[in-house]
Design a protein around this motif. Structure first.
Motif, PDB file in Angstrom:
ATOM      1  N   LYS A   1       2.604  37.326  82.168  1.00  0.00           N
ATOM      2  CA  LYS A   1       3.252  36.767  80.971  1.00  0.00           C
ATOM      3  C   LYS A   1       2.470  37.066  79.714  1.00  0.00           C
ATOM      4  N   GLY A   2       3.066  37.405  78.862  1.00  0.00           N
ATOM      5  CA  GLY A   2       2.731  37.819  77.646  1.00  0.00           C
ATOM      6  C   GLY A   2       1.864  38.864  77.348  1.00  0.00           C
ATOM      7  N   CYS A   3       1.968  39.921  78.563  1.00  0.00           N
ATOM      8  CA  CYS A   3       1.063  41.064  78.626  1.00  0.00           C
ATOM      9  C   CYS A   3       1.684  42.265  79.277  1.00  0.00           C
ATOM     10  N   LEU A   4       2.180  42.269  80.407  1.00  0.00           N
ATOM     11  CA  LEU A   4       2.988  43.326  81.263  1.00  0.00           C
ATOM     12  C   LEU A   4       3.958  42.606  81.834  1.00  0.00           C
ATOM     13  N   THR A   5       5.206  43.656  82.057  1.00  0.00           N
ATOM     14  CA  THR A   5       6.195  43.447  82.732  1.00  0.00           C
ATOM     15  C   THR A   5       5.943  43.519  84.237  1.00  0.00           C
ATOM     16  N   SER A   6       6.740  43.167  85.212  1.00  0.00           N
ATOM     17  CA  SER A   6       6.421  43.507  86.615  1.00  0.00           C
ATOM     18  C   SER A   6       6.256  45.106  86.703  1.00  0.00           C
ATOM     19  N   LYS A   7       7.077  45.848  86.207  1.00  0.00           N
ATOM     20  CA  LYS A   7       7.594  47.184  86.204  1.00  0.00           C
ATOM     21  C   LYS A   7       6.375  47.782  85.754  1.00  0.00           C
ATOM     22  N   GLU A   8       5.803  47.398  84.443  1.00  0.00           N
ATOM     23  CA  GLU A   8       4.438  47.974  83.834  1.00  0.00           C
ATOM     24  C   GLU A   8       3.238  47.707  84.913  1.00  0.00           C
ATOM     25  N   ALA A   9       3.212  46.559  85.163  1.00  0.00           N
ATOM     26  CA  ALA A   9       1.802  46.229  86.345  1.00  0.00           C
ATOM     27  C   ALA A   9       2.041  47.090  87.527  1.00  0.00           C
ATOM     28  N   ASN A  10       3.288  47.198  87.923  1.00  0.00           N
ATOM     29  CA  ASN A  10       3.349  48.150  89.275  1.00  0.00           C
ATOM     30  C   ASN A  10       2.995  49.279  89.188  1.00  0.00           C
ATOM     31  N   ARG A  11       3.424  50.130  88.002  1.00  0.00           N
ATOM     32  CA  ARG A  11       3.129  51.409  87.672  1.00  0.00           C
ATOM     33  C   ARG A  11       1.600  51.785  87.605  1.00  0.00           C
ATOM     34  N   ALA A  12       0.795  50.640  86.672  1.00  0.00           N
ATOM     35  CA  ALA A  12      -0.542  50.876  86.708  1.00  0.00           C
ATOM     36  C   ALA A  12      -1.400  50.972  87.670  1.00  0.00           C
ATOM     37  N   VAL A  13      -1.065  49.992  88.733  1.00  0.00           N
ATOM     38  CA  VAL A  13      -1.699  49.932  90.177  1.00  0.00           C
ATOM     39  C   VAL A  13      -1.144  51.074  90.773  1.00  0.00           C
ATOM     40  N   ALA A  14       0.061  51.564  90.739  1.00  0.00           N
ATOM     41  CA  ALA A  14       0.324  52.829  91.744  1.00  0.00           C
ATOM     42  C   ALA A  14      -0.394  53.961  90.843  1.00  0.00           C
ATOM     43  N   GLU A  15      -0.757  54.007  89.537  1.00  0.00           N
ATOM     44  CA  GLU A  15      -1.384  55.198  89.322  1.00  0.00           C
ATOM     45  C   GLU A  15      -2.770  55.418  89.638  1.00  0.00           C
TER      46      GLU A  15
END
Length: 343
Positions: free
Chosen positions: A11-25
């Motif tokens: 919250k206030g930082c990353l959406t679920s989609k953005e967080a998932n993408r960062a971990v996937a990368e």
């Protein structure tokens, strides 16, 4: 190696989609051959409609509504046939306001009613409402005002409402909507007392008019009392958001043949074990003997989390970083990428 990533929004930082993408990368960098499945998730708050659109392929609808301060804003919801999934944060969410604009004495849920009205005009009869992330504490009065022409027909048998929330609080009292949640929406101590009295008075008025009272039901205090308005006026059923979502996207099937599940949230502690999304995900994975790694910006009660069944619990932030720096999107993305090793 098959890895499922399903992280709640930070919250206030990353959406679920953005967080998932960062971990996937981060994983792909270390394990190029890994089979990675990214699943955007939410327990009813910010990002609630995303899994329905991106995972289930529901149609995304856009409508112009009023935000908590009655300014025009574009809101989105998901539709499949006569079913609509609505995220109240799209119309009355905290993220729509600047910090200096927060004032739950004037913030309104009117826009939520406008989204429902638009879905009604498109033929929807079955509504799944994600309650979370609201900037309001108006007991749903704004939403009800917007829906005034429709309230009689919406109580008929061919209309149904389900509210998705993990909040158990009643409408008013020391554990109610105002005392529990209004301070994070900008309320002072004096404002909290006023909001609580207003909620109590409204519930008493409605109980006399309707002959029944939903104000003490679990979830009535969700989203500044929107939970109460949905139950009292629209006979809504309450469901845990995480459970509802996982059932609808057939998460158990997605888990099949997975080697690891990665989930996460902004702050994990003993409250994570009280039905929050990462805990619900871990329980599903545990039934299939799949280890679950929990990532968070802040980690407390790590031993309890491990005892509950998480295979590993990791703080994504280095110890020397400040909260302000950690909350910057670019830093959060970098730290999520760098945390992804699985020795």
């Amino acid at each position: 190696m098959k890895i499922i990533i399903a992280i709640d929004s930070l919250k206030g930082c990353l959406t679920s989609k953005e967080a998932n993408r960062a971990v996937a990368e981060g994983i792909s960098r270390r394990f190029p051959q890994a089979d990675i499945i990214e699943i955007p998730v939410s327990d009813g708050g910010e990002g609630w409609i995303t899994p329905f659109i991106e995972t289930l392929g529901w149609k995304e609808e856009t409508v112009t509504v009023h935000d908590p301060l009655m300014r025009l804003v574009q809101a989105h919801y998901a539709v499949q046939g006569e079913r609509a999934v609505i995220e109240i944060a799209q119309a009355c969410g905290l993220t729509l306001l600047k910090r200096e604009e927060l004032n739950p004495l004037i913030a309104t849920s009117y826009g939520v009613g406008e989204i429902i009205e638009d879905a009604l005009k498109k033929g929807c009869h079955d509504f799944i409402i994600g309650l979370g992330g609201s900037a309001t504490s108006d007991v749903g009065k704004g939403m009800l005002k917007a829906l005034t022409p429709y309230l009689n027909i919406l109580t008929q048998e061919n209309y149904s409402f389900t509210i998705a929330t993990d909040v158990n609080n009643p409408l008013f009292g020391k554990n109610g909507a105002a005392y529990t949640f209004a301070p994070q929406k900008g309320a002072t101590t004096e404002m909290v007392a006023i909001l609580d009295e207003q909620a109590k008075a409204f519930a008493q008025e409605c109980a006399l008019a309707h002959g029944y009272d939903c104000s003490l039901l679990p979830g009535a205090g969700a989203a500044g009392g929107l939970g109460y308005a949905f139950m009292q006026y629209l006979h809504a059923k309450r469901c845990a958001g995480a459970t509802l979502l996982m059932d609808m996207i057939d998460f158990d099937h997605l888990l099949s043949q997975a080697d690891i599940v990665i989930t996460g949230e902004g702050h994990c502690d003993r409250q994570t074990l009280m039905g929050k999304l990462p805990f619900a995900i871990m329980q599903r994975a545990k039934l299939q003997h799949i280890p679950t790694i929990l990532l968070a910006g802040i980690v407390s009660d790590k031993d309890l989390l491990l005892q509950a069944g998480f295979h590993d619990v990791r703080c994504i932030n280095p110890p020397i970083i400040s909260i302000e720096e950690a909350m910057k999107k670019e830093n959060a993305m970098k730290n999520l990428k760098n945390i992804c090793t699985f020795e």
